[in-house]
Structures are given as structure tokens and as C-alpha cells.
Design an enzyme around this catalytic site. Structure first.
Site, mmCIF file in Angstrom:
data_model
loop_
_atom_site.group_PDB
_atom_site.id
_atom_site.type_symbol
_atom_site.label_atom_id
_atom_site.label_comp_id
_atom_site.label_asym_id
_atom_site.label_seq_id
_atom_site.Cartn_x
_atom_site.Cartn_y
_atom_site.Cartn_z
ATOM 1 N N LYS A 178 23.553 -21.153 -32.593
ATOM 2 C CA LYS A 178 24.580 -20.120 -32.782
ATOM 3 C C LYS A 178 24.520 -19.090 -31.652
ATOM 4 C CE LYS A 178 23.814 -18.765 -37.060
ATOM 5 N NZ LYS A 178 24.077 -18.263 -38.434
ATOM 6 N N GLU A 226 29.060 -30.560 -42.270
ATOM 7 C CA GLU A 226 28.777 -29.390 -43.121
ATOM 8 C C GLU A 226 30.059 -28.705 -43.595
ATOM 9 O OE1 GLU A 226 28.172 -25.525 -41.506
ATOM 10 O OE2 GLU A 226 27.496 -26.340 -39.583
#
Ligand code: PSU
Ligand code: MN
Length: 323
Positions: free
Chosen positions: A185, A53
Site C-alpha cells: 500500500k 479480495e
């Protein structure tokens, strides 16, 4: 662009890797997607490819550290015997296989692109950095089934106020791919995210651990439904999952150097809320504050885990290729 090669590669993609049907992908590859020659060749030859990414490149580190992280991830994938394909939107195209020069364009000004943002950004000709969900969406369009990253998005703390659930989860539910990450996260509601992954049918595997890594910290997360020991095992599970019509699989690999910053994260998340930082701006805000207030320690752990995850994703891709 020698479309035939891509078309053939997609058409003959073996072992549970079939071309996406539905949208006209040959047209997409011609007009919307630009494949690096090396990636195109690898797909044509059915050699392992790993998607990476660009949101972490543009927004996850103070510039220009993210570019170095992207390049190191590229190198780790190669080292493990696969072809890296960093993904982002440039000049009206989704580029799959960014060069160093192209990666350098992913500055903090780049848009952050989830799955729904990809077409908008491409048509509007802006620079766009893809999240996990955005990256998976682009990867799926050309038949790439493996990706390495830092942490998956998920359910934000305080849900349903705000009702913020990352589009990464929807992408994992829809797209057949192995995602290697150090859990989700750090600023999220981790148990809630685990519950939702179950609801969505996404297997969560602990790589040589019994609990989901907490991004910076190796331990202390919720138990994983299954532990795996090798890349071969992950590849076989992925193959079985895909044969049963399943899609995403999350592999949680713990960071090598574990760091407990739980309290600091809580402070910074509260701080962000008090300042009215919301939506897509939350992660970059929290990461920058963490990097600053940990004296750069979170940055080092973050960088190393991303590179190690890229390497493991490549090992899984290579193992899957050998099945
Ligand atoms: N984890 C990090 N830093 C990040 C991200 C994850 O430590 O920048 C990025 C990834 O690209 C992930 C995205 O896909 O955040 C999720 O964002 P959101 O919660 O806005 O969907
Ligand atoms: Mn969100």
C-alpha cells in the site's frame, strides 16, 4: 453441497497443493464455507483458480466503482484461462466465488476482515469484505494458492507509534500462496515492510522490474531480491518454495501508467493523523482523499493495476498447473 467432490479434490490436489491439515476443513466447507459451483468444479478437476479480495471492492473505491473493478478482475482471470473466486462473508458463510449480485452487497458498510475477523463475522452474520490476509485464510481452507490484488498491507509509517503492522504479513508468512500486487500500500513504510517480508521468509519477486513497484508509481521503490521475466518462472519458483516448506510469495508487478503522488500521499497521511483517523479507517480515508485530490487519476491507475494483477495471477496459476 456435494462434499465428496470437494474432499476428493482437496485430497488429490497435485504438485505441492495439498489440503490443509489441522482444522477439520471438510466440516468447515460444510458449515462455514460456501463454494460457487464453478469453483468447486474447478478444484475437483484441478483446474487453476485465482482468489480475489473484497476489501478493495467495498472500501478501496467510491461506491459503486469497486464492484466494477471486482467484475473486471473476474473477467481478466477468465480471459487468462483460470476460474476467478472472489471471497467475502455473506449470510453467515465465507463465500468463495461471488456472483455479480453477491458482489453488489459489498458496500462501504461491509466490515473489513483480516484473518482474525473471519470467524467472528461469519458467526455474527454480518457482511464482511476480506483483506489480502482474510482472503488468503479463506483460500487456503479450500486449497486455492494464487491471488491477485492491488497492494499488500505492511508496516505503517511512524512505526512503532502507532505499532500498526498489517495482518497481511502474518498471513503471507503462514499461508502457501502467490500474491500478485503492485507492491505494498502506498501509504506505508515500504523499506520497513520489505525488511519484515525478509524476516518472515517471504520471497519478493519483481515482475520485469528490479525494484518493488510503489503502487501508483512503477519506479523509485527499494530493490527487489530477484527479478523475474515470465509467469512460468514465478510458477517454478513457487513450486520450489513450497517444496522447501515455504509459504507466501509476493510478486510485484508495476502499474502500466505510472503516477507520482508521493507528496500528495504525505500530505494526506499527515492530515489523517491530525484528524485522529486511525487503524482500519486509515486506508479508506487516504484512498478517498487521493482519488478526490488527483482528479480521479489515482482511481484509474488503481483500477487498471488491480485488473492487470488479477490477470498475471491467473497466468501464474495456469503455468503452475502445467508444471
Ligand atoms: N491497498 C489499497 N487499498 C486497499 C488495500 C490495499 O490500495 O484497500 C486493502 C487490502 O485489502 C489489504 C488491506 O489487504 O488494505 C490491508 O489493510 P490493513 O493495513 O488494515 O491490514
Ligand atoms: Mn493495520
Amino acid at each position: 453441497m456435494p462434499l465428496g467432490v470437494v474432499g476428493d479434490a482437496l485430497g488429490s490436489f497435485g504438485q505441492g497443493c495439498s489440503p490443509p491439515d489441522g482444522p477439520d476443513y471438510a466440516h468447515a466447507v460444510q458449515h462455514l464455507i460456501r463454494l460457487a459451483e464453478e469453483v468447486e468444479d474447478a478444484l475437483a478437476a484441478e483446474r487453476p483458480v485465482v482468489a480475489l479480495e473484497t476489501t478493495l471492492v467495498a472500501h478501496g473505491f467510491p461506491a459503486p466503482a469497486g464492484i466494477e473493478v471486482g467484475l473486471s478482475s473476474d473477467a481478466a482471470v477468465r480471459d487468462a484461462g483460470a476460474i476467478p473466486a472472489s471471497i467475502g462473508v455473506l449470510d453467515g458463510r465465507i463465500v468463495i466465488g461471488l456472483t455479480r449480485e453477491e458482489l453488489e452487497r459489498f458496500t462501504p458498510e461491509a466490515r473489513k476482515l483480516g484473518p482474525r475477523d473471519l470467524p467472528v463475522c461469519a458467526v455474527q452474520g454480518a457482511v464482511g469484505a476480506t483483506t489480502v490476509g482474510g482472503t488468503l485464510t479463506a483460500a487456503a481452507a479450500v486449497g486455492i494458492r494464487f491471488m491477485g490484488t492491488g497492494g499488500l498491507g505492511g508496516v505503517h509509517r511512524g512505526f512503532p507509534s502507532p505499532p500498526d503492522v498489517s495482518a497481511d504479513l502474518g498471513a503471507c508468512a503462514r499461508i502457501a500462496a502467490v500474491i500478485v500486487a503492485s507492491g505494498v500500500k502506498s501509504l506505508l513504510d515500504v523499506p520497513a515492510t520489505m525488511e519484515l517480508l525478509e524476516t518472515l521468509g517471504v520471497p519478493v519477486l519483481g515482475y520485469r522490474v528490479d525494484t518493488l513497484p510503489l503502487f501508483y508509481a512503477a519506479e523509485g521503490g527499494p530493490p527487489v531480491p530477484a527479478r523475474v521475466e515470465t509467469a512460468d518462472e514465478v510458477a517454478s519458483i513457487a513450486d520450489a518454495h513450497w517444496r522447501l516448506g515455504g509459504n507466501g510469495i509476493l510478486v510485484g508487478r508495476p502499474p502500466d501508467a505510472s503516477l507520482d503522488v508521493t507528496d500528495l500521499i504525505e500530505e494526506i497521511v499527515a492530515d489523517a493523523q491530525a484528524r485522529g483517523v486511525a487503524g482500519q479507517a486509515v486506508t479508506p480515508y487516504v484512498l478517498a482523499a487521493l482519488h478526490e485530490r488527483s482528479g480521479g487519476e489515482t482511481l484509474r491507475v488503481n483500477r487498471d493495476l488491480i485488473v492487470a494483477n488479477a490477470r498475471l495471477a491467473a497466468e501464474v496459476a495456469v503455468a503452475h498447473d502445467r508444471l
